[in-house]
Design a protein around this motif. Structure first.
Motif, PDB file in Angstrom:
ATOM      1  N   THR A 155       0.854  -1.181   0.000  1.00 26.19           N
ATOM      2  CA  THR A 155       0.000   0.000   0.000  1.00 26.19           C
ATOM      3  C   THR A 155       0.894   1.236   0.000  1.00 26.19           C
ATOM      4  O   THR A 155       1.578   1.528   0.984  1.00 26.19           O
ATOM      5  N   THR A 157       0.540   5.185  -0.945  1.00 26.64           N
ATOM      6  CA  THR A 157      -0.340   6.289  -1.345  1.00 26.64           C
ATOM      7  C   THR A 157       0.323   7.659  -1.193  1.00 26.64           C
ATOM      8  O   THR A 157      -0.258   8.672  -1.564  1.00 26.64           O
ATOM      9  N   PHE A 239       0.625   6.778  -6.695  1.00 30.96           N
ATOM     10  CA  PHE A 239       0.072   8.104  -6.421  1.00 30.96           C
ATOM     11  C   PHE A 239       0.733   9.125  -7.339  1.00 30.96           C
ATOM     12  O   PHE A 239       1.818   8.887  -7.872  1.00 30.96           O
TER      13      PHE A 239
END
Length: 290
Positions: A155, A157, A239
């Motif tokens: 993950t 971001t 991102f």
């Protein structure tokens, strides 16, 4: 009687002379006819020569375009379109990091057009008189993104997530020569993470090498342009980097002052700014500066 015979003989001599004279005239006429044959065919030969000259192929002009590596896919499509409509122009592309291309031009490497991924590289060449200030302008703009492998379960971001223990390596372009690497360094510095991430960084010679590192799993994450990320199905955008955290990624284009094909270089320079070409760039993710 003798006079009569002499008269006859004289008449015969005169007749013979006339006959011989006639034969000589005839022979001369034949020679004249033979001599005029080449003259008769001469106009045709001249016409054939003129036709050959008129249909002789135009000389091909080869233009060398030094362009940022991130332009590779868009430029290949533009190359095909341009050469189809300009059959006597061959476009030869030299793709690489903008800083490296700048150095090549400064060292005298052949180039007619330069398209940089950073304003600083173009400005340097203008200052050094390699490109006239009136022969360059801002053409495109790009955006910086962070990417991870398409099959990654991490993950990510934000820049802060890159400090996670699961992220072992982060690829960026060499900041000194690759504009995308410079922008990544700026963004990480502004996020107060540059020093913390230094030990994880793997540097690539251009953005395409950075992309390849992430595609092959040799890096867990990387910073590339959005346009590069969109060319690969082996990575995904984690991102988009805040544009306020780095220098705008502008792409200026300029004509090399020493080009030997000034007219053709100017034509291609103008062509790159046409709506149809800007649409091609937009298709590959570039934006047009306001």
């Amino acid at each position: 009687m003798k006079k009569s015979i002499g008269y006859v003989l004289g008449s015969m001599s005169l007749a013979l002379a006339i006959v011989l004279s006639g034969c000589g005239a005839s022979t001369g006429s034949t020679d004249t006819s033979t001599a005029t044959e080449p003259t008769t065919s001469s106009p045709a030969a001249s016409g054939e020569g003129a036709t050959t000259e008129n249909t002789e192929p135009q000389e091909t002009v080869a233009l060398t375009i030094s362009a940022a590596a991130s332009l590779t896919d868009a430029m290949k499509e533009i190359e095909t379109n341009y050469e189809m409509s300009h059959p006597y122009i061959e476009l030869h592309f030299n793709f690489g990091a903008s800083g490296a291309l700048q150095q090549q031009i400064e060292q005298g490497a052949p180039a007619d057009i330069f398209v940089s991924a950073a304003t600083k590289n173009m400005n340097a060449l203008v200052d050094e008189k390699w490109i006239a200030s009136g022969d360059q302008k801002n053409l495109l703009q790009n955006s910086l993104v962070a990417i991870i492998p398409a099959d990654s379960s991490d993950t990510v971001t934000s820049e802060k997530d890159l400090t996670s223990d699961s992220i072992k390596t982060v690829a960026i372009g060499i900041p000194e020569s690759v504009p995308a690497g410079t922008y990544a360094q700026e963004a990480l510095t502004n996020a107060n993470l540059w020093d913390q991430l230094k030990g994880k960084l793997v540097q690539g010679k251009d953005v395409r090498q950075v992309l390849q590192y992430v595609e092959t799993g040799n890096a867990d994450a990387g910073f590339v342009y959005k346009t590069d990320a969109l060319t690969s199905d082996q990575v995904k955008i984690a991102f988009e980097v805040d544009k306020n955290s780095y220098t705008p990624a502008n792409y200026p284009v300029g004509i090399i002052e020493g080009t030997k094909h000034r007219t053709e270089a100017e034509q291609f320079y103008t062509y790159l700014q046409t709506p149809e070409v800007l649409d091609v760039f937009a298709k590959y993710g570039f934006s047009i500066p306001e």
